[in-house]
Design a protein around this motif. Structure first.
Motif, PDB file in Angstrom:
ATOM      1  N   VAL A  41       0.755  -1.182  -0.245  1.00  0.00           N
ATOM      2  CA  VAL A  41       0.167  -0.046  -0.152  1.00  0.00           C
ATOM      3  C   VAL A  41       0.768   1.273   0.101  1.00  0.00           C
ATOM      4  CG1 VAL A  41      -1.619   1.213   1.143  1.00  0.00           C
ATOM      5  CG2 VAL A  41      -1.681  -1.234   1.126  1.00  0.00           C
ATOM      6  N   GLY A  42       1.155   2.018  -1.212  1.00  0.00           N
ATOM      7  CA  GLY A  42       1.652   2.885  -1.506  1.00  0.00           C
ATOM      8  C   GLY A  42       1.606   4.231  -0.503  1.00  0.00           C
ATOM      9  N   ARG A  43       2.583   5.263  -0.375  1.00  0.00           N
ATOM     10  CA  ARG A  43       2.402   6.353   0.015  1.00  0.00           C
ATOM     11  C   ARG A  43       1.178   7.287  -0.257  1.00  0.00           C
ATOM     12  NH1 ARG A  43       6.841   9.122   3.051  1.00  0.00           N
ATOM     13  NH2 ARG A  43       8.005   7.758   2.120  1.00  0.00           N
ATOM     14  N   GLY A  44       0.314   7.819   0.351  1.00  0.00           N
ATOM     15  CA  GLY A  44      -0.684   8.678  -0.058  1.00  0.00           C
ATOM     16  C   GLY A  44      -1.824   7.590  -0.290  1.00  0.00           C
ATOM     17  N   ILE A  45      -1.771   6.403  -0.157  1.00  0.00           N
ATOM     18  CA  ILE A  45      -3.108   5.535  -0.491  1.00  0.00           C
ATOM     19  C   ILE A  45      -3.666   4.945   0.525  1.00  0.00           C
ATOM     20  CG2 ILE A  45      -3.710   3.380  -1.611  1.00  0.00           C
ATOM     21  CD1 ILE A  45      -1.487   3.657  -3.576  1.00  0.00           C
ATOM     22  N   ALA A  46      -4.873   4.978   0.844  1.00  0.00           N
ATOM     23  CA  ALA A  46      -5.648   4.586   1.985  1.00  0.00           C
ATOM     24  C   ALA A  46      -6.525   3.253   1.494  1.00  0.00           C
ATOM     25  CB  ALA A  46      -6.720   5.670   2.288  1.00  0.00           C
ATOM     26  N   LEU A  47      -6.550   2.287   2.383  1.00  0.00           N
ATOM     27  CA  LEU A  47      -7.063   1.226   2.239  1.00  0.00           C
ATOM     28  C   LEU A  47      -7.983   0.783   3.581  1.00  0.00           C
ATOM     29  CD1 LEU A  47      -7.658  -1.672   0.535  1.00  0.00           C
ATOM     30  CD2 LEU A  47      -5.799  -2.504   1.709  1.00  0.00           C
ATOM     31  N   ALA A  48      -9.306   0.760   3.411  1.00  0.00           N
ATOM     32  CA  ALA A  48     -10.307   0.724   4.803  1.00  0.00           C
ATOM     33  C   ALA A  48     -11.408  -0.313   4.270  1.00  0.00           C
ATOM     34  CB  ALA A  48     -10.734   2.045   5.089  1.00  0.00           C
ATOM     35  N   GLY A  49     -11.585  -1.090   5.526  1.00  0.00           N
ATOM     36  CA  GLY A  49     -12.895  -1.956   5.692  1.00  0.00           C
ATOM     37  C   GLY A  49     -12.275  -3.202   5.223  1.00  0.00           C
ATOM     38  N   GLY A  50     -13.044  -4.292   5.976  1.00  0.00           N
ATOM     39  CA  GLY A  50     -13.061  -5.582   5.517  1.00  0.00           C
ATOM     40  C   GLY A  50     -11.804  -6.273   5.999  1.00  0.00           C
ATOM     41  N   ALA A  51     -11.160  -7.260   5.319  1.00  0.00           N
ATOM     42  CA  ALA A  51     -10.102  -8.296   5.700  1.00  0.00           C
ATOM     43  C   ALA A  51      -9.257  -8.459   4.530  1.00  0.00           C
ATOM     44  CB  ALA A  51     -10.496  -9.272   6.344  1.00  0.00           C
ATOM     45  N   GLY A  86       1.227   3.706   3.291  1.00  0.00           N
ATOM     46  CA  GLY A  86       0.196   4.683   3.309  1.00  0.00           C
ATOM     47  C   GLY A  86      -0.650   4.278   4.700  1.00  0.00           C
ATOM     48  N   THR A  87      -2.239   4.350   4.440  1.00  0.00           N
ATOM     49  CA  THR A  87      -2.968   4.213   5.525  1.00  0.00           C
ATOM     50  C   THR A  87      -3.900   2.853   5.224  1.00  0.00           C
ATOM     51  OG1 THR A  87      -2.860   6.365   6.134  1.00  0.00           O
ATOM     52  CG2 THR A  87      -4.761   5.110   6.993  1.00  0.00           C
ATOM     53  N   VAL A  88      -3.597   1.928   6.511  1.00  0.00           N
ATOM     54  CA  VAL A  88      -4.617   0.868   6.160  1.00  0.00           C
ATOM     55  C   VAL A  88      -5.438   0.473   7.326  1.00  0.00           C
ATOM     56  CG1 VAL A  88      -4.320  -1.812   5.963  1.00  0.00           C
ATOM     57  CG2 VAL A  88      -2.776  -0.312   4.623  1.00  0.00           C
ATOM     58  N   GLU A  89      -6.915   0.469   7.263  1.00  0.00           N
ATOM     59  CA  GLU A  89      -7.719  -0.018   8.116  1.00  0.00           C
ATOM     60  C   GLU A  89      -8.269  -1.053   7.928  1.00  0.00           C
ATOM     61  OE1 GLU A  89     -10.405   3.095   9.286  1.00  0.00           O
ATOM     62  OE2 GLU A  89      -8.710   4.797   8.890  1.00  0.00           O
ATOM     63  N   VAL A  90      -7.878  -2.458   8.124  1.00  0.00           N
ATOM     64  CA  VAL A  90      -8.325  -3.805   7.987  1.00  0.00           C
ATOM     65  C   VAL A  90      -7.935  -4.581   9.277  1.00  0.00           C
ATOM     66  CG1 VAL A  90      -8.392  -3.323   5.615  1.00  0.00           C
ATOM     67  CG2 VAL A  90      -6.330  -4.321   6.744  1.00  0.00           C
ATOM     68  N   SER A  91      -8.195  -5.827   8.908  1.00  0.00           N
ATOM     69  CA  SER A  91      -7.563  -6.849   9.651  1.00  0.00           C
ATOM     70  C   SER A  91      -6.908  -8.032   8.786  1.00  0.00           C
ATOM     71  CB  SER A  91      -8.860  -7.728  10.430  1.00  0.00           C
ATOM     72  OG  SER A  91      -9.633  -8.335   9.629  1.00  0.00           O
ATOM     73  N   ILE A  92      -5.830  -8.586   9.241  1.00  0.00           N
ATOM     74  CA  ILE A  92      -5.138  -9.370   8.431  1.00  0.00           C
ATOM     75  C   ILE A  92      -4.871 -10.751   9.263  1.00  0.00           C
ATOM     76  CG2 ILE A  92      -3.004  -8.403   8.543  1.00  0.00           C
ATOM     77  CD1 ILE A  92      -2.223  -9.225   5.775  1.00  0.00           C
ATOM     78  N   ARG A  93      -4.941 -11.827   8.537  1.00  0.00           N
ATOM     79  CA  ARG A  93      -4.837 -13.050   9.448  1.00  0.00           C
ATOM     80  C   ARG A  93      -3.873 -13.966   8.676  1.00  0.00           C
ATOM     81  NH1 ARG A  93      -7.945 -12.052  13.552  1.00  0.00           N
ATOM     82  NH2 ARG A  93     -10.183 -11.860  13.454  1.00  0.00           N
TER      83      ARG A  93
END
Length: 179
Positions: free
Chosen positions: A46-56, A67-74
């Motif tokens: 996930v590159g600088r300035g990119i946001a990834l949100a929601g889910g897994a 960048g910014t990540v708002e998720v879960s990873i397993r």
């Protein structure tokens, strides 16, 4: 305590480096290993300035966050958060290397490294924790047994019990007659 090669005197591994482009010269192929090589892994950057949100995120072996990540990873092998990276959520991985910000719950079954620019807030569960001077760590920390230590009791239970040597018989107490 002997240090591994290429480790500084602190015992904290050096920061991961970006893969370099292959040269035009002959390439020696490494022997096959149990873990896939860095180029063969299923990776998400996930590159600088990119946001990834929601889910897994699933089926990802390596997650690199700039960048910014708002998720879960397993069940991932590696989580790398760069200086500019922000991760919010839940992560269950083998190894994590955090130079940016992590807010949430992290479980590292092998190792968690927090670099001097890193900030970790929330619940931390790990087998080994390495924190560089200047890093910020706050929240609940729980040390967990490593994969080998967790497997040892299972192996011991599965192994047939060895016969213990029999103790010699104990002679009976003498009986005294009363007169």
């Amino acid at each position: 305590m002997a240090l591994k090669p290429n480790f500084p005197a602190t015992g904290i591994p050096p920061q991961p480096t970006q893969p370099t482009a292959p040269s035009a010269g002959p390439v020696a192929r490494p022997a096959p290993a149990a873990r896939p090589q860095a180029g063969d892994r299923r990776a998400l950057v996930v590159g600088r300035g990119i946001a990834l949100a929601g889910g897994a995120i699933s089926d990802c072996e390596r997650l690199e966050v700039h960048g910014t990540v708002e998720v879960s990873i397993r069940h991932a092998l590696e989580l790398i958060i760069a200086d500019s990276g922000v991760f919010r959520g839940e992560a269950e991985i083998e190894e994590a290397d955090i130079s940016g910000a992590f807010d949430g719950s992290v479980t590292a079954t092998s190792r968690l490294v927090v670099r001097s620019t890193g900030k970790v807030t929330g619940t931390i569960r790990c087998h080994r924790l390495m924190v560089e001077e200047g890093a910020q760590v706050s929240g609940k920390i729980e040390m967990i047994p490593g994969p080998a230590a967790a497997a040892a009791p299972a192996r011991a239970a599965a192994a047939p019990a060895a016969e213990a040597p029999a103790a010699p018989p104990v002679p009976p107490e003498p009986v005294y007659a009363r007169s």
